[in-house]
Design a protein around this motif. Structure first.
Motif: not given
Ligand code: RIB
Ligand code: CA
Length: 325
Positions: A11, A15-16, A40, A123, A158, A164-166, A244
């Motif tokens: 996404d 960082d991806d 993201n 990721l 986070n 965590e976001y994902n 990532d």
């Protein structure tokens, strides 16, 4: 050297994008394609940003496919506050003109994975993989190895104290994928915040990169400056956590991270929605469906990251020892 064929589901995302740069610079990997999931930023932005990174790397030959534009059930919540309005650090790089997506990402995943001998590095949220597992469990079962940047064990979340976001953005997808892995006797390599939080790109590391390779360094600076500001404001650190790329580095060299096998389930509701519940003590008496990574070596990571994307031998990276905390 036998190259490992891999699809990167992502996404992009700052960082991806750094992870894609590393993957495309790692000769042991053959990137069969990039599949985009909403996360993201909206999938449309992710598709566009992936193409901008491929242009930077001179690799517009790598096909990109657009996938899920919404989580399975939850309302979509982006992370544009972290990644900027363009989801690429407000670098606002010019669009790559030409071909749009030729095929849906899940169709590509099914077609490519059905051939066998192909892995997936995820990721972003696991929505594309959940759609694949639900529609074509045979193709999902063909995934040689599945590495997922996501989740957390002992490190705080986070997106909430525990998530965590994902896995928080699409908990139903993450739950379905981990449940399918359990049913198939597969183990997902969970590269979570316990290890990725140790990977901090600092201003000095960025300056070093620019000195060694101005063109690559300027590109990385263009897409990370927004991320530095975000990290100062919200995590009160000087630098930015680049989650990532560690998943890509670990896929290429398993000795970079270590941890333990465990049964993992994802919470899909309530106050801890999106939490990766790691049964490290065997309370549920279920076979492990994950390798949960908890330790890593930041210096070894940055040696690989710099060495690969700058195409430099370790003898040219002598300052890293003093720059990596
Ligand atoms: O929680 C960090 C993860 O969420 C990273 O993959 C970042 O790109 C976002 O997708
Ligand atoms: Ca991501």
């Amino acid at each position: 050297m036998e190259r490992k064929r891999v699809i990167i589901d992502c996404d992009p995302g700052i960082d991806d994008s750094l992870a894609l740069m590393l993957a495309l610079s790692t000769d042991e990997l053959e990137v069969a394609g990039i599949t985009i999931v909403c996360g993201n930023g909206p999938a449309e932005l992710g598709f566009s940003n992936a193409r901008k990174v491929l242009r930077q790397m001179g690799r517009l030959d790598v096909p990109v496919f657009k996938g899920a534009e919404q989580p399975l059930k939850r309302e979509y919540v982006s992370a544009l506050d972290t990644h900027g309005r363009d989801a690429l650090g407000e670098s606002f790089l010019p669009e790559v003109l030409g071909a749009g997506p030729t095929e849906n990402a899940v169709d590509f995943l099914e077609r490519e994975l059905s051939k066998g001998r192909c892995s997936v590095i995820a990721l972003g949220p696991l929505t594309n993989l959940a759609l694949l597992a639900d529609r074509a469990p045979g193709a999902f079962g063909q995934i040689e190895e599945l590495v997922s940047m996501g989740g957390n064990f002992r490190s705080h979340g986070n997106c909430s104290p525990v998530a965590e976001y994902n896995y928080w953005e699409d908990p139903d997808a993450a739950a379905l994928v981990y449940d399918m892995a359990a049913r198939m006797g597969k183990k997902i390599h969970m590269v979570g915040l316990d290890v990725t939080r140790q990977i901090v790109l600092t201003p000095n590391l960025l300056e070093y990169m620019k000195r060694l390779d101005p063109e690559t360094g300027e590109f990385v600076q263009a897409i990370t400056k927004f991320y530095f500001d975000f990290h100062w404001e919200w995590e009160h650190i000087i630098g930015c956590v680049i989650n990532d790329p560690l998943a890509v580095a670990y896929f290429a060299d398993r000795s970079l991270c270590s941890g333990q096998e465990a049964y993992v389930a994802i919470e899909t509701g309530g106050i801890s929605i999106g939490q990766s519940v790691v049964d490290s003590m065997g309370f549920y008496r279920k076979e492990p469906n994950a390798m949960v990574l908890t330790r890593t070596d930041p210096l070894r990571f940055f040696r690989m990251f710099f060495g690969r994307i700058l195409r430099l031998g370790e003898d040219r990276l002598d300052l890293l020892d003093t720059l990596v905390r």
